[in-house]
Write a protein that holds these residues in place. Sequence first.
Motif, PDB file in Angstrom:
ATOM      1  N   ARG A 153       1.002  -1.060   0.444  1.00 19.43           N
ATOM      2  CA  ARG A 153       0.412  -0.369  -0.422  1.00 19.43           C
ATOM      3  C   ARG A 153       0.404   0.764   0.106  1.00 19.43           C
ATOM      4  O   ARG A 153       1.753   0.962   1.124  1.00 19.43           O
ATOM      5  N   SER A 154       0.612   2.315  -0.646  1.00 13.66           N
ATOM      6  CA  SER A 154       1.104   3.615  -0.787  1.00 13.66           C
ATOM      7  C   SER A 154       1.069   4.677   1.015  1.00 13.66           C
ATOM      8  O   SER A 154       2.437   5.458   1.144  1.00 13.66           O
ATOM      9  N   ASN A 155       0.188   3.514   1.062  1.00 15.69           N
ATOM     10  CA  ASN A 155      -0.113   4.854   2.680  1.00 15.69           C
ATOM     11  C   ASN A 155      -0.530   3.612   3.850  1.00 15.69           C
ATOM     12  O   ASN A 155      -2.021   3.054   3.509  1.00 15.69           O
ATOM     13  N   PRO A 156       0.213   3.430   4.820  1.00 18.42           N
ATOM     14  CA  PRO A 156      -0.533   2.018   5.765  1.00 18.42           C
ATOM     15  C   PRO A 156      -1.637   3.318   6.357  1.00 18.42           C
ATOM     16  O   PRO A 156      -2.323   2.260   7.233  1.00 18.42           O
ATOM     17  N   LEU A 157      -1.495   4.412   6.394  1.00 15.76           N
ATOM     18  CA  LEU A 157      -3.000   4.951   7.354  1.00 15.76           C
ATOM     19  C   LEU A 157      -4.186   3.258   6.562  1.00 15.76           C
ATOM     20  O   LEU A 157      -4.130   3.734   5.606  1.00 15.76           O
ATOM     21  N   VAL A 158      -5.309   3.582   8.335  1.00 11.71           N
ATOM     22  CA  VAL A 158      -6.426   2.818   7.706  1.00 11.71           C
ATOM     23  C   VAL A 158      -7.379   3.867   8.585  1.00 11.71           C
ATOM     24  O   VAL A 158      -7.473   3.531   9.550  1.00 11.71           O
ATOM     25  N   VAL A 159      -8.609   4.026   7.559  1.00 14.00           N
ATOM     26  CA  VAL A 159      -9.142   4.810   8.288  1.00 14.00           C
ATOM     27  C   VAL A 159     -10.473   4.307   8.367  1.00 14.00           C
ATOM     28  O   VAL A 159     -11.026   3.364   7.101  1.00 14.00           O
ATOM     29  N   ASP A 160     -11.468   4.509   9.689  1.00 17.37           N
ATOM     30  CA  ASP A 160     -11.989   3.766  10.436  1.00 17.37           C
ATOM     31  C   ASP A 160     -13.845   4.074   9.651  1.00 17.37           C
ATOM     32  O   ASP A 160     -13.631   5.644   9.235  1.00 17.37           O
ATOM     33  N   GLU A 161     -14.656   3.743   8.968  1.00 14.81           N
ATOM     34  CA  GLU A 161     -14.938   4.141   8.145  1.00 14.81           C
ATOM     35  C   GLU A 161     -16.398   5.747   8.530  1.00 14.81           C
ATOM     36  O   GLU A 161     -17.216   5.922   7.728  1.00 14.81           O
ATOM     37  N   GLY A 162     -16.329   5.748   9.772  1.00 14.61           N
ATOM     38  CA  GLY A 162     -16.657   6.315  11.162  1.00 14.61           C
ATOM     39  C   GLY A 162     -15.519   7.573  10.121  1.00 14.61           C
ATOM     40  O   GLY A 162     -16.747   8.937  10.284  1.00 14.61           O
ATOM     41  N   TYR A 163     -15.152   7.630   9.628  1.00 11.78           N
ATOM     42  CA  TYR A 163     -14.007   8.727   9.455  1.00 11.78           C
ATOM     43  C   TYR A 163     -14.494   8.926   7.862  1.00 11.78           C
ATOM     44  O   TYR A 163     -12.783  10.209   7.485  1.00 11.78           O
ATOM     45  N   LEU A 164     -14.228   8.485   7.020  1.00 10.43           N
ATOM     46  CA  LEU A 164     -14.110   8.251   5.505  1.00 10.43           C
ATOM     47  C   LEU A 164     -15.420   8.957   4.936  1.00 10.43           C
ATOM     48  O   LEU A 164     -16.365   8.066   4.975  1.00 10.43           O
ATOM     49  N   SER A 165     -14.829   9.978   3.769  1.00  8.03           N
ATOM     50  CA  SER A 165     -16.059  10.045   2.494  1.00  8.03           C
ATOM     51  C   SER A 165     -15.104   9.393   1.724  1.00  8.03           C
ATOM     52  O   SER A 165     -14.391   9.583   1.160  1.00  8.03           O
ATOM     53  N   ALA A 166     -17.035   9.045   1.156  1.00 10.18           N
ATOM     54  CA  ALA A 166     -16.615   8.206  -0.048  1.00 10.18           C
ATOM     55  C   ALA A 166     -17.101   9.066  -1.646  1.00 10.18           C
ATOM     56  O   ALA A 166     -17.484  10.461  -1.521  1.00 10.18           O
ATOM     57  N   PRO A 167     -15.961   9.162  -2.239  1.00  7.76           N
ATOM     58  CA  PRO A 167     -16.431  10.257  -3.418  1.00  7.76           C
ATOM     59  C   PRO A 167     -18.030   9.993  -4.438  1.00  7.76           C
ATOM     60  O   PRO A 167     -18.495   8.446  -4.557  1.00  7.76           O
ATOM     61  N   GLN A 168     -18.283  10.690  -4.653  1.00  9.51           N
ATOM     62  CA  GLN A 168     -19.723  10.871  -5.529  1.00  9.51           C
ATOM     63  C   GLN A 168     -19.027  11.426  -6.356  1.00  9.51           C
ATOM     64  O   GLN A 168     -18.955  12.598  -6.689  1.00  9.51           O
ATOM     65  N   ALA A 169     -19.526  10.368  -7.742  1.00 12.52           N
ATOM     66  CA  ALA A 169     -19.519  10.946  -9.417  1.00 12.52           C
ATOM     67  C   ALA A 169     -20.795  12.540  -9.368  1.00 12.52           C
ATOM     68  O   ALA A 169     -21.449  11.268  -9.706  1.00 12.52           O
ATOM     69  N   ILE A 170     -20.359  13.530  -9.516  1.00 16.16           N
ATOM     70  CA  ILE A 170     -21.277  14.260  -9.800  1.00 16.16           C
ATOM     71  C   ILE A 170     -21.451  14.990 -11.768  1.00 16.16           C
ATOM     72  O   ILE A 170     -20.437  14.825 -12.098  1.00 16.16           O
TER      73      ILE A 170
END
Length: 644
Positions: A357-374
Amino acid sequence: MSTERKPGAWASPIGIEAVFGESLGLSAIQLDGDDVYWLESRASEGGRSVLVRKRGERIEDLTPPGFSPRTRANEYGGGAITLHDGWLYGCNDEDQALYRLRLDVANARPERLVAGDPHRYADLVVDAQRQRLIAVRESHENAGQEPVNRLVAIGLRAPHEVRFLQQGADFYSSPRPSPDGRQIAWISWNHPNLPWDGTALWIADFADDGSLANARRIAGGEHESIFQPEWSPGGELVFVSDRSGWWNLYAWRNGEAHALCPLQAEFGVPQWTFGASQYAFDAQGRIVCAYSSDGFFSLALIDPSTSEKRDIPTPYRDIGGLRVGEAGVFFIGGSPSEPASIVRVDLCSGQSQVLRRSNPLVVDEGYLSAPQAITFPTTGGQSAHAFYYAPRNRDFHAPEGVAPPLLVLNHGGPTSAASPTFKASTQFWTSRGFAIVDVNYGGSSGYGRAYRERLKGRWGIVDVDDAVNAARHLVGQGLANADQLAIRGGSAGGYTALAALTFRDTFKAGASYYGIGDLETLARDTHKFESRYLDSLVGPYPAMRSVYVERSPIHHVDRLSTPLILFQGLKDPVVPPNQAQAMFDAVKRKGLPVAYVAFADERHGFRAAATNQRALSAELYFYGRVFGFTPADAIEPVTIENLQ
């Protein structure tokens, strides 16, 4: 239960150090049997590049300290290494010389083959039959004159003679010897084109003495972009062309180009760097490829004899650097929840495995914003595209009726594209209460040639309109605070940010990372690869000098009325540092809040972790002072001129 707090001031578990501290740049996947190799650019080591191998379950570094595989050809590099028969052949960043290194000999030291300066090498490939390397060479031999690019061969036996194979064009890339060693294909192009504008695809025969004979152009032209020629295991030449308006796959058969699986989708990407790979052949001669549609990549298997396509489901929405070996397909892939990673996919089962992985950071879903294609309306009755990220932090919420500050991102290039891949830097902002919109303005890749060409002659207009209209669209939907709209970008994206702040009144603050303030200076003082880029984006210089002045923020600071922070590397060969200094001085004289943060050892695009951390924290601090919130992070203040 979450706490009510002003957006921007939310405490986040995604610390500034976590965004860049252990981050890796991943590139140049190579395969040798069951072994997988790749390059890692390590922010924690000042951006040093290291060759890494995965053998079985073991991952190990192979290049010693002091040796950093990287080429500066075309300034953006790529294609700096190739592997063959247990040897690494590659360029060293410090001296740009060509070296070889025995990979399975303990404590082996790189052996120099040919000197670098004033030469730079890229797109390396081994011509095994003739015991030599074939490469693109960029020669800076005459001070004050444009470098000369050639295709060359470098002998692997002493005295390692360098021999010219092809010259005369302004640029070359993608030398590819055929499997039987009898022919070679390559790409060339000339000013004022860039490789996504128009290129030529050539084939030549190898003469008995190793020179090239009977060179003939088989595809491409001034208005057709060719990408990634490759020979199939059976000796058929395949390539990508946008002659249909989309970068699609073609096979050269019986003197004609035959379309393979034509789609309104992109099987190619802009050739900013050497060595880009979006498809490869498996042992049966099938094409394993990545293609993008509406900003998202998919993986597919195409039978070139029937053009039948079978999609291979994966969670990855950004795919590049693709290679195929006995153990499956390998690529650099990213998804909305996974950062760019070295990935293996089994072609039979479809199962995927992350190797690095390029970054070992794992983000809990409670802080993860998913992209929305607009897709949103923009100037001239047209539509443009973007990825929207809502604020997300399970521990905090905004006061009722308070819309979040919006940060409008503009990618570089400008012929690049925003990606939906997880980026810790994006989650850094959204977890603190910002909304993000990552704009694929007109001119971006991934939506066909016509969309890419919207920017021709209209840089500083179309991109700015699309950035403004993206912000207005989100404000209209109640997803952004009209009084807290900020715009940021790097390089070409920095120009878009500066132009939007200067020529429009939508944004209330902005950040420019090594951005362009003076188009005229850029036209006169930049490197060869981009030296005629502005001919198409703005117009021929100096014939259209008035247009350059008209669209350069530095000449219209009187129209700028918003706070600004600038970041600049003082060794930048692409955007001269004097542009940032001039912009800062002009804004300061006008009495607007302005900050300038310079980094003595950085070039174009910051590489060191400490640099990126300081820039990110300074930008957050700046917005806090301008928008009236106090970040939860402990941040070293940055000097802001004219701030009351």
